[in-house]
Design an enzyme around this catalytic site. Sequence first.
Site, PDB file in Angstrom:
ATOM      1  N   LYS A   1       0.853  -1.198   0.000  1.00  0.00           N
ATOM      2  CA  LYS A   1       0.000   0.000   0.000  1.00  0.00           C
ATOM      3  C   LYS A   1       0.886   1.244   0.000  1.00  0.00           C
ATOM      4  CE  LYS A   1      -3.937   2.011   2.546  1.00  0.00           C
ATOM      5  NZ  LYS A   1      -4.821   1.902   3.738  1.00  0.00           N
TER       6      LYS A   1
ATOM      7  N   SER B   1      -9.979   2.160   2.714  1.00  0.00           N
ATOM      8  CA  SER B   1      -9.003   2.823   1.885  1.00  0.00           C
ATOM      9  C   SER B   1      -8.024   1.897   1.178  1.00  0.00           C
ATOM     10  CB  SER B   1      -8.213   3.825   2.728  1.00  0.00           C
ATOM     11  OG  SER B   1      -7.369   3.155   3.643  1.00  0.00           O
TER      12      SER B   1
ATOM     13  N   SER C   1     -10.450   0.103   7.013  1.00  0.00           N
ATOM     14  CA  SER C   1      -9.762   0.169   5.711  1.00  0.00           C
ATOM     15  C   SER C   1      -9.079  -1.111   5.257  1.00  0.00           C
ATOM     16  CB  SER C   1      -8.714   1.281   5.725  1.00  0.00           C
ATOM     17  OG  SER C   1      -9.333   2.533   5.600  1.00  0.00           O
TER      18      SER C   1
END
Lengths: 493, 95
Positions: free
Chosen positions: A78, A158, A182
């Site tokens: 990420k 997210s 998330s």
Amino acid sequence: MTDLTDLSLAEAREGLKARRFSATELTRAHLAAMEKAEALNAYVLATPDKALAMAAESDRRIAAGEAGPLEGIPLGVKDLFATEGVRTTACSAILDDFRPPYESTVTRQLWCDGAVMLGKLNNDEFAMGSSNETSAFGPVVNPWRRNGSDTKLVPGGSSGGSAAAVAARLCLGATATDTGGSIRQPAAFTGTVGIKPTYGRCSRWGIVAFASSLDQAGPIARTVRDSAILLSSMAGHDPKDTTSADLPVPDFEAAVTRGVKGLRIGIPKEYRLDGMPAEIEALWQKGAEWLKAAGAEIVEVSLPHTKYALPAYYIVAPAEASSNLARYDGVRYGLRVPGKDIVEMYEKTRAAGFGREVKRRIMIGTYVLSAGYYDAYYLRAQKVRTLIKRDFEQAYASGVDAILAPATPSSAFGLGEKADASPVEMYLNDVFTVTVNMAGLPGIAVPAGLDAQGLPLGLQLIGRPFDEETLFAAGQVIEDAAGRMALPEAWWA
Amino acid sequence: MSVDEKTVRRIAHLARIAVTDAEVPHLQGELNAILDFVEQLGEVDVEGVEPMTSVTPMVMKKRADAVTDGGYPDKIVANAPMSEDDFFMVPKVVE
């Protein structure tokens, strides 16, 4: 031989060990899949040269008998994790072309264990969002589609890039972070497994900060076992993060086959929301039956402050974000827009660099911390947070080992579908996940079935502090009962 | 509680985010929607409840007060939009 990208992480680990294929071959297969999947926009940066160099090193170590626990396993990262010398942006324009001169602790541990970095994954800007639509690099497209439809769906957020890449076989696993859901919400939207460990289990050092008292790193993978393998490498005490717990890391993989016989699983009655889709309610019921059939006792529990978790979160998280994001000032790194004096430079830089959702949250945070409002908002929210945590403590004190709940109030929705809605409507996506962050507990989302439209739905298990092992054990029971989630057909390739 | 246009401008300035006249009414609406939503916390009886300061009970570790890192100013300023001789460059702040 089946396509190397179809293997689970555990299967790939066996294949590498048995020399059925090399780390270089495994990495090349993933790089090729990534090249064909640009329509998903899961990666914001591919690092093929680095990946192949790391894979060659892995092959050398395997040949020399020095393989680490994740030797040769290709992973996505990420874009919230600082990666040394590799652009790290949190998917915000304000970080511009930032190249960290250091590596986050979590990713450093993965590379030390032999993993291979394929590239950086898309996410909501500064991890603020539940659909991956706030990214400065544009939205991620969910590899899953509704039956007979080509409408583009969001992967959740997210960690939308992480979840989409894992589901679409563009990596064997990915790092992610979870501040209000998330990891778990995108995992549920993509038929993948995501675990947010206990606050303090993974070091936050080198992860772009959003809300420091809530942020935790964790993995997204295609099976419960794979997520356990990854968490074992990611977790552990780090002197560079004073909130990281100085506790030994258990053998998470060993816990996967432990079963649930004799465990008490709580069903929180307050999670039964008005207007909850019947499919979610039915799936939840089915999950309880699966666990019961495997030997667990199902009991009802009460978490009376559940409905206040989301409003309290939308005070605490923006307050912390407004402080954390004060560092983006156009001076030390990232974007700078010149002004006539330093204040105008700050204001113009931040106006140009932050997206709408981020500005909104910084402003809410600034307001609730400002003189005259601090007690009414922030202090009250922190007191409510104490009550939310107390609810869980009382449930666990009554003898419950874990809590079963839905992961999300719906399956994946369409891209842009909530664009004109009030920001609050998007926030409601996290209604089942945010309590867990507020209480610092571990939570895992496991795929449990498909809805009538053919989209994945997930169940969530919530554990006692630092008892991720029970979550892996119970998660495996759900995975076994539900059957492994069929991978989406590669329509994007 | 709700915010008026003047308050929106004041918050934006405190947050050091420039806003245009056109953005203000929009932001006002969004901020008020969020403030409306969090208003329900007023129902909760928090009498005698301690505000949370640490989500896991832990004593913060302290390390020895010793220099353990540093000595590479070039790396520190490498990402700066403007630097000179290992200093960050900013517009003049003192007359």
